[in-house]
Design a protein around this motif. Structure first.
Motif, mmCIF file in Angstrom:
data_model
loop_
_atom_site.group_PDB
_atom_site.id
_atom_site.type_symbol
_atom_site.label_atom_id
_atom_site.label_comp_id
_atom_site.label_asym_id
_atom_site.label_seq_id
_atom_site.Cartn_x
_atom_site.Cartn_y
_atom_site.Cartn_z
ATOM 1 N N VAL A 286 15.138 147.543 2.816
ATOM 2 C CA VAL A 286 15.831 147.689 1.865
ATOM 3 C C VAL A 286 17.193 146.972 2.525
ATOM 4 O O VAL A 286 17.303 146.278 2.119
ATOM 5 C CB VAL A 286 15.901 149.474 1.378
ATOM 6 C CG1 VAL A 286 17.329 148.785 0.311
ATOM 7 C CG2 VAL A 286 14.441 149.468 0.862
ATOM 8 N N SER B 93 12.117 151.016 -1.859
ATOM 9 C CA SER B 93 11.786 151.970 -0.786
ATOM 10 C C SER B 93 10.098 152.067 -1.177
ATOM 11 O O SER B 93 10.391 152.827 0.422
ATOM 12 C CB SER B 93 12.703 152.986 -0.739
ATOM 13 O OG SER B 93 11.953 153.879 -2.055
ATOM 14 N N TYR C 103 17.689 150.091 -3.051
ATOM 15 C CA TYR C 103 16.593 151.385 -2.033
ATOM 16 C C TYR C 103 15.779 151.901 -3.497
ATOM 17 O O TYR C 103 14.390 152.042 -3.014
ATOM 18 C CB TYR C 103 17.175 152.419 -1.586
ATOM 19 C CG TYR C 103 16.670 153.259 -0.695
ATOM 20 C CD1 TYR C 103 16.502 153.275 0.332
ATOM 21 C CD2 TYR C 103 16.617 154.746 -2.051
ATOM 22 C CE1 TYR C 103 15.649 154.415 0.933
ATOM 23 C CE2 TYR C 103 15.493 156.458 -0.776
ATOM 24 C CZ TYR C 103 15.235 155.151 0.411
ATOM 25 O OH TYR C 103 14.637 156.333 0.493
ATOM 26 N N ARG D 184 11.327 151.710 3.735
ATOM 27 C CA ARG D 184 12.452 151.477 4.164
ATOM 28 C C ARG D 184 13.281 150.492 4.838
ATOM 29 O O ARG D 184 14.020 150.587 4.342
ATOM 30 C CB ARG D 184 13.107 153.476 4.096
ATOM 31 C CG ARG D 184 12.140 154.575 3.271
ATOM 32 C CD ARG D 184 12.717 155.851 3.467
ATOM 33 N NE ARG D 184 12.565 156.867 3.137
ATOM 34 C CZ ARG D 184 11.728 157.545 2.923
ATOM 35 N NH1 ARG D 184 10.973 157.538 3.610
ATOM 36 N NH2 ARG D 184 11.527 158.462 1.791
ATOM 37 N N SER E 79 19.313 154.723 2.989
ATOM 38 C CA SER E 79 19.962 154.407 1.996
ATOM 39 C C SER E 79 21.309 153.839 2.429
ATOM 40 O O SER E 79 21.755 153.251 1.413
ATOM 41 C CB SER E 79 19.249 155.030 0.373
ATOM 42 O OG SER E 79 20.393 156.396 0.628
#
Length: 322
Positions: free
Chosen positions: A151, A134, A130, A148, A75
């Motif tokens: 993102v 994700s 995110y 992930r 993130s």
């Protein structure tokens, strides 16, 4: 909305925690040699300014990480990607090629695009993407980009559209604030009071630099800081947009930190005390107040508004008394 702002305030604590040491390095460097001729002072000033000049990127990372559901490092990477995308796309020398407009015809506001406000927007955009994508799974052929890893890719695409919006929104906002500063500059001590009020209110967005450009530097001929250090200008007038900040920086905000510490939950008082002690020393010695202000501006916005009012009174009174 209020819990969301509280969460945003907590997210900013990570990047804000590094500001006191940066400000102290800068302050000590200036105290040794304000001209930077001394090698050690030049080292300290450069080291401190490296952090303070990159608040935007620090905020993008901190907000993206703090506002994500599981605080995963990807993130923060997405927040970095978001900030780099928007600040590069809207950089004047890049923008002139993208929109096919001569550099001299672009708004000067784009020279100030890499600020804390853009960092917060980048972090919020990245964290929202995110939290939503994700855990998304792609078909087997694209499985490597699932979850992930997807993102940052989505964030880079989203920031193209965000940059497009800011291309139209940012210039009137920034130039409007500069115009407002020019308007109140003719109001004497009352104008100084208004400047203090809006300077504090705009700190969360980073747009206070638009007003600072009017009063502190030579944008419209006031050049308050330059004239003060050069001992030129008009006695009782030059410095009027600075003097009222000193009671706030040296006493008001440290006292506010002490008050917050005394009212803190006993379980967290040690952590709160260390945060505000560092912030108080930084504000007193260097005048960098963000470590204290960002610690409560989103968590207690009414208190921050009171801080803006008190800053207004301090600047107005100092300017009135010359």
């Amino acid at each position: 909305m209020y819990p969301y702002l509280q969460r945003l305030g907590r997210s900013l604590m990570l990047p804000v925690a590094v500001l006191p040491v940066a400000a102290l390095m800068l302050g000590i460097g200036y105290a040794i040699d304000s001209q930077g001729g001394n090698q050690f002072s030049a080292l300290l000033m450069t080291a401190g300014d490296t952090i303070l000049s990159n608040l935007g990127i620090l905020f993008a990372l901190g907000v993206a990480l703090g506002m994500s559901n599981d605080r995963d490092g990807s993130s923060a990477l997405s927040g970095l990607v978001a900030f780099l995308m928007v600040t590069t796309l809207l950089k004047p020398d890049k923008l002139t090629d993208i929109v096919n407009i001569p550099l001299e015809e672009l708004s000067y506001s784009f020279e100030k695009i890499d600020n804390a406000f853009i960092g917060i927007i980048s972090g919020l955009t990245a964290s929202s993407l995110y939290n939503k994508f994700s855990k998304t799974r792609l078909p087997d052929a694209f499985a490597f980009f699932s979850g992930r890893r997807m993102v940052p890719i989505l964030t880079s695409i989203a920031m193209i559209f965000v940059s497009g919006l800011l291309y139209f929104i940012w210039p009137p906002v920034y130039e409007g604030l500069v115009g407002f500063g020019e308007w109140i500059s003719g109001m004497g001590w009352f104008g100084a009071a208004l400047y203090g009020f809006f300077n504090r209110l705009l700190i969360p967005t980073g747009l206070h630099h638009a007003l600072n450009a009017v009063f502190w530097f030579d944008l419209i001929g006031i050049n308050d800081i330059g004239n003060f250090w050069a001992s030129v200008g008009e006695k009782g007038v030059t410095g009027m947009y600075q003097a009222g900040f000193f009671p706030v920086m040296m006493f008001g905000l440290p006292a506010a930190g002490l008050a917050i510490y005394r009212k803190a939950d006993p379980r967290y008082r040690k952590e709160v005390g260390s945060l505000y002690l560092a912030g108080a020393v930084t504000a007193f010695v260097t005048g960098v107040t963000e470590p204290i202000e960002f610690s409560f501006m989103f968590i207690a916005p009414v208190l921050y508004f009171a801080h803006a009012i008190l800053s207004m009174l301090s600047l107005g009174f100092a300017a009135f008394m010359q």
